[in-house]
Motif scaffolding. Structure first.
Motif, mmCIF file in Angstrom:
data_model
loop_
_atom_site.group_PDB
_atom_site.id
_atom_site.type_symbol
_atom_site.label_atom_id
_atom_site.label_comp_id
_atom_site.label_asym_id
_atom_site.label_seq_id
_atom_site.Cartn_x
_atom_site.Cartn_y
_atom_site.Cartn_z
ATOM 1 N N LEU A 38 -2.738 -0.328 -12.636
ATOM 2 C CA LEU A 38 -2.158 0.450 -11.548
ATOM 3 C C LEU A 38 -0.919 1.181 -12.038
ATOM 4 N N CYS A 56 4.464 -5.328 -1.126
ATOM 5 C CA CYS A 56 3.301 -5.932 -0.466
ATOM 6 C C CYS A 56 2.061 -5.900 -1.333
ATOM 7 N N ASP A 57 1.991 -4.921 -2.253
ATOM 8 C CA ASP A 57 0.806 -4.740 -3.102
ATOM 9 C C ASP A 57 -0.440 -4.400 -2.280
ATOM 10 N N THR A 58 -0.268 -3.956 -1.042
ATOM 11 C CA THR A 58 -1.419 -3.636 -0.190
ATOM 12 C C THR A 58 -1.231 -2.304 0.545
ATOM 13 N N THR A 59 -0.476 -1.390 -0.039
ATOM 14 C CA THR A 59 -0.372 -0.015 0.491
ATOM 15 C C THR A 59 0.379 0.065 1.823
ATOM 16 N N ASN A 60 1.119 -0.975 2.151
ATOM 17 C CA ASN A 60 1.851 -0.946 3.413
ATOM 18 C C ASN A 60 3.328 -0.594 3.236
ATOM 19 N N THR A 65 7.051 3.354 -4.050
ATOM 20 C CA THR A 65 6.898 4.810 -3.948
ATOM 21 C C THR A 65 7.558 5.535 -5.126
ATOM 22 N N LYS A 74 2.268 5.859 -3.199
ATOM 23 C CA LYS A 74 2.456 4.423 -3.387
ATOM 24 C C LYS A 74 1.824 4.070 -4.730
ATOM 25 N N CYS A 76 1.294 1.447 -6.234
ATOM 26 C CA CYS A 76 0.368 0.298 -6.293
ATOM 27 C C CYS A 76 -1.024 0.724 -5.866
ATOM 28 N N THR A 77 -1.173 1.973 -5.398
ATOM 29 C CA THR A 77 -2.448 2.427 -4.849
ATOM 30 C C THR A 77 -2.924 3.673 -5.583
ATOM 31 N N MET A 78 -2.518 3.775 -6.842
ATOM 32 C CA MET A 78 -2.992 4.866 -7.677
ATOM 33 C C MET A 78 -3.226 4.261 -9.061
ATOM 34 N N GLY A 147 6.511 5.383 6.336
ATOM 35 C CA GLY A 147 5.614 4.646 5.443
ATOM 36 C C GLY A 147 6.359 3.670 4.548
ATOM 37 N N ASN A 148 7.650 3.466 4.812
ATOM 38 C CA ASN A 148 8.461 2.561 4.000
ATOM 39 C C ASN A 148 9.057 1.487 4.911
#
Lengths: 176, 295
Positions: A38, A56-60, A65, A74, A76-78, A147-148
């Protein structure tokens, strides 16, 4: 730069490692990454830029960022391989050689952090907001930072910090 | 959390991407925005053997209206672009209302409308919007291109009708035959959460009469729900307080909510009714009522 991969079945030759080229905080980099790495981990472990936090490691939560080609994502989500040929900016890229970025100053002046875990993500999201909208309303700041997540401040001082930075950046632009 | 190991290809053209999918083994996934796929892979709900990243395929990030008003949204058109789109604000009220409510602002920078449709999550907001608007998905594969009405596109939670070597290249919203109105309302516990309940309303009106109505529900069943009976009572005449009331009630009856941590089934059903009432009442003006009484 070295990233060590697990090889429990002794099949190292089957691990599909790819070479990528990208820019981080103005510096060109080359990395060899497994596709499942990641972006957050490339930044933290590969580049040693630990200002980017994994919450969170879950895009929340948005603590991870960073800017990719100028837009907050995020990390962790790319996938790290996806920044091949692209430009990444992390919180370490905000400050100049000797002075803080106005956003960092704003967080200091307005007490925009307590534990500080969410702060790098907040700052990167705010960086993009102020690029797009140099004179945001309080409502627009809240919207841009929605989103943060922050579990300490109740957001009041974070919003004030961003408005402080916006005013300072506008003043600087006016002087220039 | 890490995804399980996979092979990664980042083709530079659609043909190359389709070829890669065709040759790519049994379990391949197309990666566009990745805002659902990557979390699913991290949680090991999805463990594709091959990931075909289409982000380097040029020319897919568009959204544009054809001369006749048909709207086309490319596979790499991201939510943040739709959120800021003047075209949507001026011509697509339901889409313009939904765009700022998708996930959160940072996720909107990556995620795509077409990806969201393909993901086929019963709680996906775009699915309701596109269903209410009578939209479709254009799929391109090694055997050519086909257009699939969105109502037939999703076959179950996280399942769609795409063949293994097909890529959803665009979503299509048909041209309006009348004046568009409508909107999207969503109840969420906080920004970024999935919908507790969501309602999309898309109306087309000509000479005061509703000539087309679409109502679709988010997060209140095992799939996106088309409230067709609710839409039917609105069509063919002007909106009246009675038809609005009746449609809202039928929409609530169409919902199949389950009690969970987001709320009770009764609460969610009530919210569907409330949202439908609010959305339809916005389009109901006293002027219409007066004209109706005079007639």
């Amino acid at each position: 730069m070295t990233i060590v991969y697990d090889d429990p079945e002794g099949q190292a030759e089957d691990v599909p490692v790819r070479r990528i080229k990208f820019t981080v905080n103005g510096r060109k980099k080359i990395a060899e990454v497994e596709p499942r790495l990641l972006l957050a981990h490339l930044i933290r472990r590969g580049l040693g830029l630990t200002g980017t936090h994994v919450g969170c490691d879950t895009t929340n939560c948005g603590a991870c960022t960073v800017l990719v080609d100028g837009r907050p994502v995020k990390s962790c989500t790319m996938l790290a391989v996806q920044v091949d040929g692209r430009t990444v900016k992390t919180v370490e890229g905000l400050a100049g050689a000797s002075e803080l970025h106005p956003l960092q100053e704003g967080f200091k002046e307005e007490h925009g952090l307590q534990c500080g875990f969410c702060t790098p993500g907040m700052m990167m999201a705010a960086t993009a907001l102020l690029e797009e909208n140099p004179d945001p309303s309080e409502e627009e700041v809240r919207w841009a930072l929605s989103g943060n997540l922050c579990r300490c401040t109740g957001y009041q001082n974070i919003v004030k910090s961003v408005l402080w930075a916006a005013a300072k950046l506008r003043a600087e632009a006016g002087e220039a | 959390m890490y995804p399980s190991r996979f092979r990664y290809e980042a083709p530079r053209s659609l043909d190359e991407a389709i070829g890669t999918l065709r040759d790519g083994g049994d379990y391949a996934k197309v990666l566009a925005g990745g805002q659902s796929l990557v979390p699913m892979m991290k949680l090991r709900f999805a463990s594709p053997e091959l990931v075909v990243d289409i982000n380097n395929v040029p020319g897919l990030d568009y959204h544009r209206a054809e001369p006749d008003g048909t709207l086309r949204i490319g596979a790499l058109c991201r939510h943040y672009v739709l959120e800021r789109s003047e075209l949507l604000k001026s011509t697509q009220p339901t889409m313009a209302a939904a765009a700022p409510l998708i996930a959160d602002p940072i996720v909107r920078n990556r995620g795509t409308l077409v990806g969201s449709l393909c993901h086929a999550d019963p709680q996906g907001d775009w699915a309701s919007v596109v269903l209410a608007l009578g939209g479709s998905v254009v799929a391109q594969g090694s055997r050519g291109t086909r257009t699939i009405p969105f109502a037939d596109f999703v076959t179950g939670p996280f399942q769609n009708v795409l063949d293994p070597d097909e890529i959803a290249v665009e979503a299509v919203i048909p041209a309006a035959q009348g004046v568009r109105s409508g909107g999207y309302l969503k109840l969420e516990r906080r920004i970024g959460d999935f919908a507790t309940a969501g309602v999309a309303v898309a109306l087309e009106t000509r000479a005061g009469n509703v000539i087309r109505a679409g109502i679709a529900l988010t997060g209140v069943g095992g799939s996106t729900i088309a409230a067709t009976e609710a839409a039917a009572v609105l069509t063919g005449h002007p909106l009246t307080p009675e038809s609005i009331e009746q449609a809202a009630e039928l929409a609530a009856q169409a919902a199949r909510p389950r009690t969970d941590h987001r709320g009770s089934a009764a609460y969610k059903r009530h919210m569907v009714r409330t949202f439908a009432l609010r959305l339809l009442s916005r389009d109901y003006t006293p002027a219409q009522e007066k004209a109706e009484r005079a007639a």
